[in-house]
Write a protein that holds these residues in place. Structure first.
Motif, PDB file in Angstrom:
ATOM      1  N   VAL A 195      83.625  22.753 146.432  1.00 28.48           N
ATOM      2  CA  VAL A 195      83.135  21.607 145.657  1.00 28.48           C
ATOM      3  C   VAL A 195      83.966  21.422 144.388  1.00 28.48           C
ATOM      4  O   VAL A 195      84.332  20.293 144.020  1.00 28.48           O
ATOM      5  N   LEU A 196      84.283  22.537 143.712  1.00 32.36           N
ATOM      6  CA  LEU A 196      85.073  22.456 142.483  1.00 32.36           C
ATOM      7  C   LEU A 196      86.502  21.978 142.773  1.00 32.36           C
ATOM      8  O   LEU A 196      87.092  21.242 141.978  1.00 32.36           O
ATOM      9  N   ILE A 197      87.067  22.399 143.899  1.00 32.57           N
ATOM     10  CA  ILE A 197      88.408  21.949 144.269  1.00 32.57           C
ATOM     11  C   ILE A 197      88.412  20.450 144.552  1.00 32.57           C
ATOM     12  O   ILE A 197      89.320  19.719 144.135  1.00 32.57           O
ATOM     13  N   VAL A 198      87.377  19.977 145.251  1.00 33.81           N
ATOM     14  CA  VAL A 198      87.257  18.535 145.496  1.00 33.81           C
ATOM     15  C   VAL A 198      87.099  17.788 144.176  1.00 33.81           C
ATOM     16  O   VAL A 198      87.706  16.733 143.958  1.00 33.81           O
ATOM     17  N   ALA A 199      86.291  18.354 143.268  1.00 29.37           N
ATOM     18  CA  ALA A 199      86.089  17.718 141.967  1.00 29.37           C
ATOM     19  C   ALA A 199      87.387  17.658 141.174  1.00 29.37           C
ATOM     20  O   ALA A 199      87.667  16.664 140.494  1.00 29.37           O
ATOM     21  N   ASN A 200      88.185  18.715 141.266  1.00 23.94           N
ATOM     22  CA  ASN A 200      89.437  18.768 140.509  1.00 23.94           C
ATOM     23  C   ASN A 200      90.521  17.914 141.143  1.00 23.94           C
ATOM     24  O   ASN A 200      91.195  17.139 140.455  1.00 23.94           O
ATOM     25  N   GLY A 201      90.699  18.046 142.450  1.00 25.62           N
ATOM     26  CA  GLY A 201      91.794  17.343 143.123  1.00 25.62           C
ATOM     27  C   GLY A 201      91.414  15.960 143.608  1.00 25.62           C
ATOM     28  O   GLY A 201      92.039  14.961 143.256  1.00 25.62           O
ATOM     29  N   GLY A 202      90.353  15.885 144.427  1.00 24.65           N
ATOM     30  CA  GLY A 202      89.979  14.612 145.032  1.00 24.65           C
ATOM     31  C   GLY A 202      89.480  13.598 144.033  1.00 24.65           C
ATOM     32  O   GLY A 202      89.907  12.439 144.028  1.00 24.65           O
ATOM     33  N   THR A 203      88.571  14.028 143.161  1.00 26.75           N
ATOM     34  CA  THR A 203      88.019  13.101 142.175  1.00 26.75           C
ATOM     35  C   THR A 203      89.088  12.603 141.213  1.00 26.75           C
ATOM     36  O   THR A 203      89.123  11.425 140.850  1.00 26.75           O
ATOM     37  N   LEU A 204      89.982  13.512 140.806  1.00 24.29           N
ATOM     38  CA  LEU A 204      91.079  13.111 139.916  1.00 24.29           C
ATOM     39  C   LEU A 204      91.965  12.070 140.591  1.00 24.29           C
ATOM     40  O   LEU A 204      92.386  11.094 139.961  1.00 24.29           O
ATOM     41  N   SER A 205      92.221  12.265 141.888  1.00 23.12           N
ATOM     42  CA  SER A 205      93.043  11.303 142.632  1.00 23.12           C
ATOM     43  C   SER A 205      92.370   9.947 142.693  1.00 23.12           C
ATOM     44  O   SER A 205      93.013   8.906 142.473  1.00 23.12           O
ATOM     45  N   VAL A 206      91.071   9.942 142.969  1.00 26.63           N
ATOM     46  CA  VAL A 206      90.339   8.674 143.084  1.00 26.63           C
ATOM     47  C   VAL A 206      90.290   7.951 141.741  1.00 26.63           C
ATOM     48  O   VAL A 206      90.542   6.745 141.662  1.00 26.63           O
TER      49      VAL A 206
END
Length: 309
Positions: A195-206
Protein backbone atom coordinates in the motif's frame (compact mmCIF):
# COMPACT_ATOMS: atom_id res chain seq x y z
CA UNK A 1 19.34 -8.49 9.21
CA UNK A 2 21.75 -11.08 7.87
CA UNK A 3 19.48 -13.90 9.03
CA UNK A 4 16.45 -12.45 7.26
CA UNK A 5 18.37 -12.17 3.99
CA UNK A 6 19.15 -15.84 3.35
CA UNK A 7 18.82 -15.14 -0.37
CA UNK A 8 22.05 -13.63 -1.70
CA UNK A 9 21.10 -13.50 -5.39
CA UNK A 10 18.04 -13.52 -7.61
CA UNK A 11 17.46 -15.38 -10.88
CA UNK A 12 15.91 -13.26 -13.63
CA UNK A 13 13.71 -15.14 -16.11
CA UNK A 14 14.14 -12.40 -18.72
CA UNK A 15 11.85 -11.70 -21.65
CA UNK A 16 11.62 -15.21 -23.09
CA UNK A 17 13.00 -18.71 -22.38
CA UNK A 18 13.44 -19.48 -26.10
CA UNK A 19 17.03 -19.23 -27.34
CA UNK A 20 16.12 -18.03 -30.84
CA UNK A 21 13.95 -15.25 -29.39
CA UNK A 22 16.74 -14.22 -27.01
CA UNK A 23 19.26 -13.92 -29.85
CA UNK A 24 16.87 -11.82 -31.92
CA UNK A 25 16.12 -9.65 -28.89
CA UNK A 26 19.85 -9.21 -28.25
CA UNK A 27 20.35 -7.63 -31.68
CA UNK A 28 17.15 -5.59 -31.40
CA UNK A 29 17.79 -4.17 -27.93
CA UNK A 30 21.46 -3.52 -28.64
CA UNK A 31 20.42 -1.37 -31.61
CA UNK A 32 17.67 0.34 -29.59
CA UNK A 33 19.97 1.11 -26.65
CA UNK A 34 22.65 2.47 -28.99
CA UNK A 35 20.03 4.70 -30.62
CA UNK A 36 18.84 5.89 -27.18
CA UNK A 37 22.33 6.91 -26.09
CA UNK A 38 23.31 8.51 -29.39
CA UNK A 39 19.97 10.28 -29.94
CA UNK A 40 19.72 11.77 -26.47
CA UNK A 41 23.43 12.61 -26.39
CA UNK A 42 22.98 14.44 -29.70
CA UNK A 43 20.27 16.60 -28.10
CA UNK A 44 22.50 17.36 -25.09
CA UNK A 45 25.45 18.23 -27.34
CA UNK A 46 23.30 20.34 -29.67
CA UNK A 47 21.85 22.39 -26.81
CA UNK A 48 25.28 22.89 -25.19
CA UNK A 49 26.93 24.06 -28.43
CA UNK A 50 24.12 26.10 -30.04
CA UNK A 51 23.60 29.74 -29.07
CA UNK A 52 20.14 29.68 -30.64
CA UNK A 53 19.02 27.07 -28.10
CA UNK A 54 19.74 29.10 -24.98
CA UNK A 55 16.14 29.40 -23.77
CA UNK A 56 14.99 27.59 -20.60
CA UNK A 57 12.95 25.11 -22.65
CA UNK A 58 16.09 23.69 -24.27
CA UNK A 59 17.98 23.85 -20.97
CA UNK A 60 15.35 21.57 -19.44
CA UNK A 61 15.28 19.41 -22.57
CA UNK A 62 19.03 18.77 -22.34
CA UNK A 63 18.62 17.62 -18.74
CA UNK A 64 15.68 15.42 -19.72
CA UNK A 65 17.77 13.79 -22.45
CA UNK A 66 20.62 13.18 -20.00
CA UNK A 67 18.16 11.60 -17.55
CA UNK A 68 16.82 9.40 -20.35
CA UNK A 69 20.33 8.04 -20.99
CA UNK A 70 20.79 7.31 -17.27
CA UNK A 71 17.29 5.86 -16.90
CA UNK A 72 17.60 3.39 -19.77
CA UNK A 73 21.14 2.50 -18.65
CA UNK A 74 19.83 1.11 -15.35
CA UNK A 75 18.10 -1.78 -17.15
CA UNK A 76 19.13 -2.03 -20.83
CA UNK A 77 22.82 -3.10 -20.44
CA UNK A 78 21.85 -5.85 -17.98
CA UNK A 79 19.01 -6.96 -20.26
CA UNK A 80 21.31 -7.10 -23.30
CA UNK A 81 24.06 -9.05 -21.53
CA UNK A 82 21.57 -11.50 -19.99
CA UNK A 83 20.11 -12.31 -23.41
CA UNK A 84 23.36 -14.16 -24.21
CA UNK A 85 23.97 -15.55 -20.71
CA UNK A 86 23.00 -19.06 -19.63
CA UNK A 87 22.40 -17.95 -16.04
CA UNK A 88 20.61 -14.65 -15.60
CA UNK A 89 21.32 -13.65 -12.02
CA UNK A 90 21.80 -10.52 -9.95
CA UNK A 91 23.02 -10.18 -6.38
CA UNK A 92 20.75 -8.90 -3.63
CA UNK A 93 22.87 -5.76 -3.32
CA UNK A 94 22.92 -5.29 -7.09
CA UNK A 95 19.15 -5.72 -7.18
CA UNK A 96 18.60 -3.01 -4.56
CA UNK A 97 21.03 -0.69 -6.36
CA UNK A 98 19.13 -1.21 -9.62
CA UNK A 99 15.82 -0.41 -7.91
CA UNK A 100 17.33 2.72 -6.38
CA UNK A 101 18.66 4.17 -9.64
CA UNK A 102 15.60 3.09 -11.63
CA UNK A 103 13.26 5.04 -9.35
CA UNK A 104 15.69 7.90 -8.82
CA UNK A 105 16.05 8.63 -12.55
CA UNK A 106 12.38 7.83 -13.17
CA UNK A 107 11.29 10.24 -10.44
CA UNK A 108 13.66 12.91 -11.76
CA UNK A 109 12.15 12.54 -15.24
CA UNK A 110 8.67 12.85 -13.76
CA UNK A 111 9.55 16.13 -12.02
CA UNK A 112 11.45 17.46 -15.05
CA UNK A 113 8.38 16.95 -17.23
CA UNK A 114 6.39 18.92 -14.65
CA UNK A 115 9.00 21.69 -14.72
CA UNK A 116 8.84 21.77 -18.53
CA UNK A 117 5.06 22.13 -18.37
CA UNK A 118 5.45 25.06 -15.96
CA UNK A 119 7.98 26.64 -18.34
CA UNK A 120 5.52 26.40 -21.24
CA UNK A 121 2.74 27.82 -19.04
CA UNK A 122 4.82 30.90 -18.16
CA UNK A 123 6.04 31.33 -21.76
CA UNK A 124 2.53 31.24 -23.24
CA UNK A 125 0.33 32.67 -20.48
CA UNK A 126 2.76 35.25 -19.06
CA UNK A 127 5.02 36.14 -22.02
CA UNK A 128 5.90 39.65 -20.80
CA UNK A 129 7.22 38.32 -17.49
CA UNK A 130 8.80 35.15 -18.90
CA UNK A 131 12.42 36.35 -18.86
CA UNK A 132 12.21 37.65 -15.31
CA UNK A 133 10.36 34.59 -13.97
CA UNK A 134 12.38 31.91 -15.75
CA UNK A 135 15.84 33.39 -15.17
CA UNK A 136 19.02 31.30 -14.93
CA UNK A 137 18.88 30.98 -11.14
CA UNK A 138 15.27 29.81 -11.17
CA UNK A 139 15.93 27.30 -13.96
CA UNK A 140 18.94 25.87 -12.13
CA UNK A 141 16.95 25.66 -8.90
CA UNK A 142 14.08 23.84 -10.62
CA UNK A 143 16.48 21.27 -12.10
CA UNK A 144 18.12 20.72 -8.70
CA UNK A 145 14.70 20.27 -7.10
CA UNK A 146 13.76 17.74 -9.81
CA UNK A 147 16.88 15.69 -9.05
CA UNK A 148 16.26 15.94 -5.31
CA UNK A 149 12.64 14.93 -5.79
CA UNK A 150 13.71 11.82 -7.70
CA UNK A 151 16.24 11.01 -4.99
CA UNK A 152 13.70 11.34 -2.17
CA UNK A 153 11.16 9.23 -4.09
CA UNK A 154 13.76 6.50 -4.68
CA UNK A 155 14.99 6.51 -1.08
CA UNK A 156 11.40 6.02 0.09
CA UNK A 157 11.00 2.99 -2.21
CA UNK A 158 14.29 1.48 -1.05
CA UNK A 159 13.47 1.97 2.64
CA UNK A 160 10.15 0.21 2.12
CA UNK A 161 11.76 -2.95 0.68
CA UNK A 162 15.14 -2.93 2.42
CA UNK A 163 13.77 -4.40 5.66
CA UNK A 164 11.88 -7.21 3.90
CA UNK A 165 13.19 -10.75 4.54
CA UNK A 166 14.09 -12.82 1.45
CA UNK A 167 14.46 -16.47 2.39
CA UNK A 168 13.41 -18.14 -0.87
CA UNK A 169 12.33 -18.64 -3.61
CA UNK A 170 14.61 -16.31 -5.53
CA UNK A 171 13.23 -16.36 -9.09
CA UNK A 172 12.01 -13.02 -10.52
CA UNK A 173 9.77 -13.27 -13.57
CA UNK A 174 11.17 -10.09 -15.07
CA UNK A 175 14.28 -8.78 -16.81
CA UNK A 176 15.21 -6.32 -14.04
CA UNK A 177 14.63 -5.80 -10.32
CA UNK A 178 11.69 -3.69 -9.22
CA UNK A 179 9.66 -3.23 -6.07
CA UNK A 180 6.57 -5.24 -7.06
CA UNK A 181 8.41 -8.43 -8.14
CA UNK A 182 10.48 -8.22 -4.94
CA UNK A 183 7.33 -7.97 -2.82
CA UNK A 184 6.18 -11.33 -4.21
CA UNK A 185 9.42 -12.98 -3.03
CA UNK A 186 9.41 -11.56 0.51
CA UNK A 187 8.65 -14.19 3.16
CA UNK A 188 6.55 -11.89 5.33
CA UNK A 189 3.28 -9.99 5.19
CA UNK A 190 3.74 -7.23 2.59
CA UNK A 191 0.23 -5.77 2.54
CA UNK A 192 1.15 -2.54 4.29
CA UNK A 193 4.40 -2.23 2.35
CA UNK A 194 2.50 -2.72 -0.91
CA UNK A 195 0.00 0.00 0.00
CA UNK A 196 2.83 2.40 0.88
CA UNK A 197 4.63 1.63 -2.39
CA UNK A 198 1.44 2.34 -4.34
CA UNK A 199 1.00 5.56 -2.36
CA UNK A 200 4.58 6.62 -3.09
CA UNK A 201 4.88 5.54 -6.72
CA UNK A 202 1.39 5.23 -8.18
CA UNK A 203 -0.24 8.17 -6.45
CA UNK A 204 2.73 10.42 -7.23
CA UNK A 205 2.47 9.42 -10.89
CA UNK A 206 -1.25 10.14 -11.02
CA UNK A 207 -0.95 13.50 -9.24
CA UNK A 208 1.91 14.59 -11.51
CA UNK A 209 0.00 13.39 -14.58
CA UNK A 210 -3.16 15.29 -13.58
CA UNK A 211 -1.17 18.45 -12.81
CA UNK A 212 0.59 18.20 -16.19
CA UNK A 213 -2.59 17.65 -18.18
CA UNK A 214 -4.35 20.46 -16.27
CA UNK A 215 -1.52 22.87 -17.04
CA UNK A 216 -1.67 22.02 -20.73
CA UNK A 217 -5.45 22.45 -20.76
CA UNK A 218 -4.98 25.95 -19.32
CA UNK A 219 -2.34 26.64 -21.97
CA UNK A 220 -4.60 25.42 -24.80
CA UNK A 221 -7.49 27.56 -23.54
CA UNK A 222 -5.18 30.57 -23.39
CA UNK A 223 -4.11 29.99 -27.00
CA UNK A 224 -7.58 30.78 -28.31
CA UNK A 225 -6.73 34.48 -28.09
CA UNK A 226 -3.51 34.08 -30.09
CA UNK A 227 -3.02 34.56 -33.81
CA UNK A 228 -3.13 31.49 -36.04
CA UNK A 229 0.67 31.51 -36.43
CA UNK A 230 1.21 31.89 -32.69
CA UNK A 231 -1.23 29.05 -32.01
CA UNK A 232 0.48 26.81 -34.54
CA UNK A 233 3.94 27.29 -33.04
CA UNK A 234 2.74 26.90 -29.44
CA UNK A 235 0.64 23.85 -30.28
CA UNK A 236 3.62 22.22 -31.99
CA UNK A 237 5.78 22.68 -28.89
CA UNK A 238 3.06 21.66 -26.43
CA UNK A 239 2.08 18.72 -28.63
CA UNK A 240 5.59 17.28 -28.29
CA UNK A 241 5.49 17.69 -24.51
CA UNK A 242 2.02 16.14 -24.17
CA UNK A 243 3.05 13.15 -26.31
CA UNK A 244 6.07 12.48 -24.10
CA UNK A 245 3.99 12.91 -20.92
CA UNK A 246 1.40 10.35 -22.07
CA UNK A 247 4.05 7.87 -23.25
CA UNK A 248 5.89 8.06 -19.92
CA UNK A 249 3.08 8.32 -17.38
CA UNK A 250 0.64 5.88 -19.00
CA UNK A 251 2.77 2.73 -18.46
CA UNK A 252 4.01 3.96 -15.05
CA UNK A 253 0.45 4.43 -13.77
CA UNK A 254 -0.51 1.00 -15.11
CA UNK A 255 2.39 -0.68 -13.26
CA UNK A 256 2.47 1.17 -9.96
CA UNK A 257 -1.13 2.21 -9.29
CA UNK A 258 -2.54 -1.20 -8.51
CA UNK A 259 -2.24 -3.87 -5.79
CA UNK A 260 1.17 -5.41 -5.22
CA UNK A 261 0.85 -8.19 -7.77
CA UNK A 262 2.40 -8.77 -11.18
CA UNK A 263 0.86 -9.59 -14.54
CA UNK A 264 2.32 -11.36 -17.57
CA UNK A 265 1.98 -8.15 -19.59
CA UNK A 266 4.13 -6.20 -17.10
CA UNK A 267 7.38 -7.05 -18.90
CA UNK A 268 6.10 -5.69 -22.20
CA UNK A 269 4.83 -2.54 -20.49
CA UNK A 270 8.21 -2.17 -18.76
CA UNK A 271 9.98 -2.42 -22.14
CA UNK A 272 7.84 0.49 -23.26
CA UNK A 273 8.77 2.91 -20.46
CA UNK A 274 12.40 1.79 -20.03
CA UNK A 275 13.37 1.47 -23.71
CA UNK A 276 10.74 2.75 -26.16
CA UNK A 277 9.97 6.07 -24.44
CA UNK A 278 13.66 7.09 -24.05
CA UNK A 279 14.10 6.17 -27.73
CA UNK A 280 11.12 8.22 -28.91
CA UNK A 281 11.91 11.37 -26.92
CA UNK A 282 14.74 12.62 -29.16
CA UNK A 283 12.67 11.77 -32.25
CA UNK A 284 9.62 13.65 -30.95
CA UNK A 285 11.53 16.72 -29.78
CA UNK A 286 13.76 16.99 -32.85
CA UNK A 287 11.35 16.19 -35.69
CA UNK A 288 8.60 18.46 -34.33
CA UNK A 289 10.95 21.35 -33.54
CA UNK A 290 12.31 23.47 -36.41
CA UNK A 291 14.88 25.25 -34.23
CA UNK A 292 16.28 21.94 -32.97
CA UNK A 293 16.52 20.53 -36.50
CA UNK A 294 18.35 23.64 -37.74
CA UNK A 295 20.74 23.55 -34.78
CA UNK A 296 21.47 19.87 -35.42
CA UNK A 297 22.15 20.63 -39.08
CA UNK A 298 24.58 23.41 -38.14
CA UNK A 299 26.30 21.09 -35.66
CA UNK A 300 26.62 18.44 -38.37
CA UNK A 301 28.06 20.94 -40.83
CA UNK A 302 30.60 22.21 -38.26
CA UNK A 303 31.57 18.65 -37.42
CA UNK A 304 31.94 17.40 -41.00
CA UNK A 305 33.41 20.54 -42.57
CA UNK A 306 37.21 20.15 -42.93
CA UNK A 307 39.45 22.70 -41.30
CA UNK A 308 40.37 25.41 -43.73
CA UNK A 309 44.07 26.01 -44.04
Amino acid sequence: MANSHNVTEFILLGLSPRQEVQKACFVLFLLLYTAIVLGNFLIVLTVLTSRSLSSPMYFFLSHLSFVEICYSSTTAPKLISDLLAEKKSISLGGCLVQVFFLHSFGGTEMFLLTVMAYDRYVAICKPLNYVSIMNRQVCALLVVLAWLGGLVHSLAQILLIFHLPFCGPNVIDHYFCDVLPLLKLACSDTLLTGVLIVANGGTLSVISFVVLLSSYVVILLHLRARSSEGRRKALSTCGSHITVVVLFFGPCIFIYLRPSDTLSVDKMVAVFYTVITPLLNPVIYSLRNAEMKKAMQRLWIRTMKPEEK
